[in-house]
Enzyme design. Structure first.
Site, short mmCIF file in Angstrom:
data_model
loop_
_atom_site.label_atom_id
_atom_site.label_comp_id
_atom_site.label_asym_id
_atom_site.label_seq_id
_atom_site.Cartn_x
_atom_site.Cartn_y
_atom_site.Cartn_z
N GLU A 32 0.86 -1.19 0.00
CA GLU A 32 0.00 0.00 0.00
C GLU A 32 0.89 1.23 0.00
O GLU A 32 1.98 1.22 0.60
CB GLU A 32 -0.90 0.01 1.25
CG GLU A 32 -1.71 1.30 1.35
CD GLU A 32 -2.80 1.27 2.43
OE1 GLU A 32 -2.75 0.40 3.31
OE2 GLU A 32 -3.70 2.13 2.36
N CYS A 46 -6.53 1.19 3.09
CA CYS A 46 -7.42 2.35 3.16
C CYS A 46 -7.28 3.26 1.94
O CYS A 46 -8.18 4.05 1.64
CB CYS A 46 -7.14 3.13 4.43
SG CYS A 46 -7.56 2.20 5.91
N ASN A 90 -12.09 -3.08 0.71
CA ASN A 90 -10.91 -3.36 1.55
C ASN A 90 -11.33 -3.87 2.91
O ASN A 90 -11.28 -5.06 3.18
CB ASN A 90 -10.06 -2.09 1.70
CG ASN A 90 -9.00 -2.25 2.78
OD1 ASN A 90 -8.33 -3.28 2.82
ND2 ASN A 90 -8.86 -1.28 3.65
N GLU A 91 -11.80 -2.97 3.73
CA GLU A 91 -12.02 -3.30 5.14
C GLU A 91 -13.37 -2.72 5.54
O GLU A 91 -13.46 -1.87 6.40
CB GLU A 91 -10.88 -2.64 5.92
CG GLU A 91 -10.51 -3.30 7.19
CD GLU A 91 -9.31 -2.60 7.84
OE1 GLU A 91 -9.35 -1.37 8.03
OE2 GLU A 91 -8.35 -3.31 8.17
O1 AHR Z 1 -2.06 -1.49 6.89
C1 AHR Z 1 -2.50 -0.24 7.32
C2 AHR Z 1 -4.02 -0.10 7.27
O2 AHR Z 1 -4.62 -0.97 8.17
C3 AHR Z 1 -4.64 -0.47 5.96
O3 AHR Z 1 -4.64 0.57 5.07
C4 AHR Z 1 -6.06 -0.80 6.35
O4 AHR Z 1 -6.64 -1.75 5.51
C5 AHR Z 1 -5.94 -1.26 7.78
O5 AHR Z 1 -6.81 -0.60 8.60
#
Ligand code: AHR
Length: 655
Positions: free
Chosen positions: A44, A239, A370-371
């Site tokens: 990322e 994120c 993603n999350e």
């Molecule tokens: O790895 C850091 C962050 O942690 C990532 O962007 C997110 O997916 C998670 O909350």
């Protein structure tokens, strides 16, 4: 002190009470195969991972498109009459609307613009750097630019001259070989003569990029990934995919095509943490989706792109797109598959080909969201799933169970997703080391028939001190190793795993711990990195049983273990983690194999100080020690040092 540490781990041990322990390995009864994707990486653009990191461009704000147009640039002049600049904005909505206009009247060359790079520009001694600039002179002008590479103290370590500019925009380039190293150097442009000159896209790359690709990736950082032999690469986030709000989300179509036509946006980590502000953090997308696919291809890793599912980060705005406006997001997913896999007669396949890769990238996995959490995710996920699988039924969809390893959101996501058709569910856990020690059996009791598991983001979060790398201490790596034996033991359902985050610049991080630290010149392999490497380069092909008193070795009296065989290499590979503060000797009893008459290899990573770590000034305080030894009989004793991870590779013969 040792006792204190053991208490801290929540593992009260009577260290003298160990009697000889017996571990039994049944090597001829594979339990399940290990997915080729088992151990991978998650990249990322966080912590200056891409701009300022993997993407090797050394000039920050090279085309003056940051909202503060001169951010990263500094002017030096005698007075206004002799030299000045303006930022001209064409306001044409292009990705590159701005350029700098310099007006000078000074044959002595007292007017200069310098660029600080990303927390300085790193220059290696006697290396070639490729400089380029777009320029035009507005009127007949007699202007030269002396391009200097300077060290921190302002001493020149290399230079070149660019001249003979024309009235039309043209690209001018020249290479510079350095005569010294500079850790925090800078680029200085000295303007000599008189007249008006416009400049744009001022760029400096090391000549030695990964695979020698001009405008490519930083070699040493890619090499660190390559050394892990990752089975997959998940990108671009995290994120980053979600954005703080939907306008700030990652849109892959804006990251492909000509690199200078990619519209820059703010990196969401720019403003995420008040205690770690990074006001100069933007995404230029010089590392965009084409480059990610190419990287995966180079590494022999499966690409795993993650796409925005119509939801911005729920820790920030939580903005969602209306259900009846989801179509553009779905189109992005469908078109991405075409970009990666379709032939050159298709719109997106043609773009891939025009960019230099007529062969498909053979995309097999696609992440939706993603999350994310709650019903908003599930309802959007369903629409994606239907659209993707009806056009591309072979694509394996990766969905997610949200940011937490358990609890309400997690349970809800699992309950809903189980009824749908994701191939994998991505679970995330950022937890203290004790959680990892206590959860090595997490997957032993999971359902065997549902979606497979992607441990997509995990890291043990231990204590820290001011040094950037300090949180990547041995305690955290040991905890991850213990937990990873549980992942490996459950390889029938756990099919992808990746530590997070991957990279961090020591002077520009937002989040820690991180797998690999770097500065402008060097990289630090953390103990966590070495743990990942021990597993990923010894992944084998099939899991076999290793037990103590017929039970998995999953934490009882401080031992964790898993075993695989590698059918191609005819090797039995045993991993044992000893989290006790004393060494232990175990008897290993191998059944079902005939030992080969060649040496076995042991790799041991150990340290007595749980809070020790590697750092730029001490790169290899912790590193695996490798040793050859000969296994004479199927029963032998193995010593396991205190706080250690041991990998044994034992050759066998099929004859
Ligand atoms: O790895 C850091 C962050 O942690 C990532 O962007 C997110 O997916 C998670 O909350």
């Amino acid at each position: 002190m040792k006792k204190k540490i053991v208490c801290l781990l929540g593992l009260i041990l009577s260290l003298n009470s160990f009697s000889q322990r017996k571990l039994n390995v049944v090597a001829d009864k594979p339990i399940t195969s290990v997915a080729p994707t088992m151990w991978g990486v998650f990249f990322e653009d966080i912590n200056f991972g891409a701009d300022g990191g993997l993407y090797a461009e050394l000039v920050k704000n090279r085309s003056f498109e940051f909202p503060t147009a001169m951010m990263g640039w500094r002017e030096s002049r005698v007075n206004y009459q002799k030299g000045r600049f303006h930022i001209i904005n064409k306001s044409d909505n292009s990705a590159n609307a701005r350029f700098a206009r310099i007006t000078i009247n000074d044959p002595e060359g007292n007017y200069s613009l310098s660029n600080d790079g990303f927390r300085g520009i790193g220059l290696h001694k006697e290396k070639q750097y490729d400089f380029s600039i777009m320029a035009r002179t507005e009127k007949p002008a007699n202007i030269k630019i002396k391009v200097q590479l300077l060290n921190y103290a302002g001493k020149e370590v290399g230079s070149t001259v660019i001249e003979n500019f024309s009235n039309d925009w043209k690209n001018y380039s020249s290479s510079i070989t350095t005569n010294d190293t500079a850790q925090r150097g800078k680029l200085n442009l000295i303007f000599e003569g008189s007249g008006v000159i416009d400049i744009d896209i001022v760029s400096l790359f090391p000549h030695d990029t990964w695979k020698s690709r001009p405008g490519g990736l930083r070699n040493d950082l890619v090499q660190k990934i390559a050394d892990l032999k990752p089975g997959f690469i998940r990108f671009p986030g995290g994120c980053i995919v979600e954005g703080k709000d939907l306008t700030n989300r990652y849109q892959w179509k804006k990251t492909v095509g000509d690199v200078y036509d990619r519209t820059l946006i703010m990196n969401r980590w720019n403003v995420e943490f008040r205690h770690r502000p990074a006001p100069d953090y933007y995404q230029t997308f010089g590392l965009g989706f084409y480059e990610y696919f190419l990287l995966a291809d180079d590494l022999g890793a499966e690409p795993l792109p993650i796409l925005n599912c119509g939801m911005a980060c729920q820790f920030n705005s939580g903005e969602v797109v209306a259900m009846d406006e989801l179509q553009p997001y779905i189109d992005d997913a469908i078109d991405l598959i075409e970009f990666a896999n379709s032939d050159v007669t298709t719109k997106w396949g043609k773009l891939r080909s025009d960019m230099g890769h007529p062969q498909p990238f053979n995309l097999k996995f696609l992440g939706v969201g993603n999350e994310q959490w709650e019903p908003q995710y599930i309802e959007r996920y369903k629409v994606f799933e239907k659209a993707i699988l009806s056009k591309y039924p072979d694509i394996k969809i990766v969905s997610g169970s949200g940011p937490f390893a358990e609890g309400e959101y997690f349970n809800y996501a699992w309950k809903e997703l189980k009824q749908l058709k994701p191939s994998l569910i991505d679970e995330h856990y950022y937890k203290p080391p004790a959680w990892f020690f206590n959860n090595a059996s997490r997957y032993d009791s999971y359902e065997r028939t549902g979606p497979k598991i992607f441990a997509g983001e995990y890291a043990a979060h231990s204590k820290e001190n001011p040094e950037a790398e300090s949180r990547n201490n041995w305690e955290s790596a040991l905890a991850e190793a213990a937990f990873m034996t549980g992942l490996e033991r459950n390889a029938d359902i756990v099919q992808m795993c990746s530590y997070a985050p991957l990279f961090a610049h020591v002077d520009a991080w937002q989040w820690r711990p991180d797998l690999i630290w770097f500065d402008n010149l060097n990289t630090v392999a953390t103990p966590n990195y070495f743990v990942q490497k021990l597993f990923s380069t010894n992944k084998g092909t099939d899991v076999v049983a290793i037990t103590e008193s017929e039970k998995p070795v999953a934490g009882k009296d401080s031992l964790y273990s898993s075993a695989v065989i590698d059918k191609q290499k005819s090797e039995l590979i045993i991993k044992i983690v000893n989290i006790a503060s004393a060494s232990q000797t175990v008897e290993l009893n191998l059944t079902g194999i005939k030992l080969a008459k060649t040496d076995a290899v042991s790799q041991t990573l150990a340290a007595n100080d749980l809070y020790s770590y590697n750092k730029l000034s001490e790169l290899y305080k912790l590193k695996p020690e490798e040793r050859k030894f000969f296994v004479k009989t199927n029963k032998f004793n193995q010593n396991l040092p205190a706080y250690s991870v041991t990998v044994l590779k034992i050759p066998f013969t099929n004859k």
